[in-house]
Design an enzyme around this catalytic site. Structure first.
Site, mmCIF file in Angstrom:
data_model
loop_
_atom_site.group_PDB
_atom_site.id
_atom_site.type_symbol
_atom_site.label_atom_id
_atom_site.label_comp_id
_atom_site.label_asym_id
_atom_site.label_seq_id
_atom_site.Cartn_x
_atom_site.Cartn_y
_atom_site.Cartn_z
ATOM 1 N N LYS A 132 23.684 3.513 -4.262
ATOM 2 C CA LYS A 132 23.182 2.647 -3.189
ATOM 3 C C LYS A 132 22.283 1.551 -3.753
ATOM 4 C CE LYS A 132 19.725 2.159 0.246
ATOM 5 N NZ LYS A 132 18.455 2.686 0.781
ATOM 6 N N GLY A 186 5.594 4.755 -2.705
ATOM 7 C CA GLY A 186 7.017 4.828 -2.994
ATOM 8 C C GLY A 186 7.581 3.480 -3.394
ATOM 9 N N LYS A 187 7.151 2.436 -2.692
ATOM 10 C CA LYS A 187 7.637 1.092 -3.016
ATOM 11 C C LYS A 187 7.122 0.657 -4.384
ATOM 12 C CE LYS A 187 8.198 -1.886 0.249
ATOM 13 N NZ LYS A 187 8.025 -2.915 1.311
ATOM 14 N N HIS A 210 0.841 -1.196 0.000
ATOM 15 C CA HIS A 210 0.000 0.000 0.000
ATOM 16 C C HIS A 210 0.877 1.247 0.000
ATOM 17 C CE1 HIS A 210 -3.022 -2.980 0.968
ATOM 18 N NE2 HIS A 210 -3.969 -2.070 0.999
ATOM 19 N N ASP A 219 9.930 -8.512 1.711
ATOM 20 C CA ASP A 219 10.064 -8.298 3.151
ATOM 21 C C ASP A 219 11.552 -8.102 3.402
ATOM 22 O OD1 ASP A 219 8.370 -8.147 5.556
ATOM 23 O OD2 ASP A 219 9.748 -9.649 6.330
ATOM 24 N N SER A 220 11.876 -7.084 4.141
ATOM 25 C CA SER A 220 13.287 -6.764 4.334
ATOM 26 C C SER A 220 13.524 -6.237 5.732
ATOM 27 C CB SER A 220 13.751 -5.735 3.292
ATOM 28 O OG SER A 220 12.953 -4.564 3.345
#
Length: 211
Positions: A191, A20-21, A17, A77-78
């Site tokens: 990065k 940004g992701k 939801h 998942d991180s």
């Protein structure tokens, strides 16, 4: 799994939801003809992340989205694992940033979360092992129940006080292996090229879109 299914071009639900992701993952998959939409835009509920590992939680999210939408779904998942803290915060990485009622308005306070980690390390003395790593697990789930999992990792160490303004989460306290700057001091493009998410996506792309 041994018989890994393959993605074709077309729609892919990103089980998040977070706008940004969605934007970040869409950009990574656009070159392969994937039209990414979010679980949020489809009005899908967020399942409870009851797993005790990154793999379990990624699969929970991907399989819930695939079942509800009947479209192939991707979840990630991180988190951060600290050696001297027996792998904590691990799957509870985001939870450590959640404010309690006595800590202010609801929401996440990442500086507070970094402070919790540093406080626990400092209790072990000046010579404590500061090794840590970020993990990212990507889970693809098909509506018929098949799935595939890809895991990425970047090793490094923790520093204090936090440094840099370009990252998010625990980035200002994490120095990747072979570097002197924190993730929050490194150019975002650089990065992303060396991150745990980049590692996981490279594995996904190689298997799903490789020759």
């Amino acid at each position: 799994m041994t018989d890994t299914p393959r993605l074709g071009s077309g729609r892919l639900v990103i089980a998040t939801h977070n706008a940004g992701k969605l934007k970040e993952i869409s950009a990574l998959l656009a070159p392969y003809g994937m039209d990414c939409i979010s679980a949020g835009s489809l009005g899908l509920p967020e399942p409870a992340e009851t797993g005790t590992t990154f793999v379990e939680n990624a699969l929970i999210k991907a399989q819930a989205a695939a079942k509800a939408s009947q479209i192939v779904s991707l979840a990630d998942d991180s988190g951060l694992s600290v050696d001297a803290l027996d792998g904590r915060p691990g799957v509870y990485t985001a939870d450590w940033a959640e404010r309690q009622w006595f800590e202010g308005a609801p929401g996440r306070d990442w500086y507070m979360a970094m402070g919790k980690v540093e406080g626990l390390l400092s209790e072990q003395g000046a010579d404590v092992d500061r090794s840590a790593h970020f993990s990212c697990t990507l889970a693809l789930a098909w509506p018929d129940g098949r799935h595939a999992v890809y895991e990425g990792r970047v090793n490094g160490s923790l520093t204090w006080p936090p440094r840099g303004e370009m990252g998010f989460g625990y980035d200002p306290a994490f120095v990747p292996e072979g570097r002197e700057q924190t993730f929050a001091e490194i150019d975002p493009g650089e990065k992303h090229a060396i991150s745990h998410r980049a590692d996981a996506f490279a594995k996904l792309v190689a298997e799903q879109f490789g020759a």
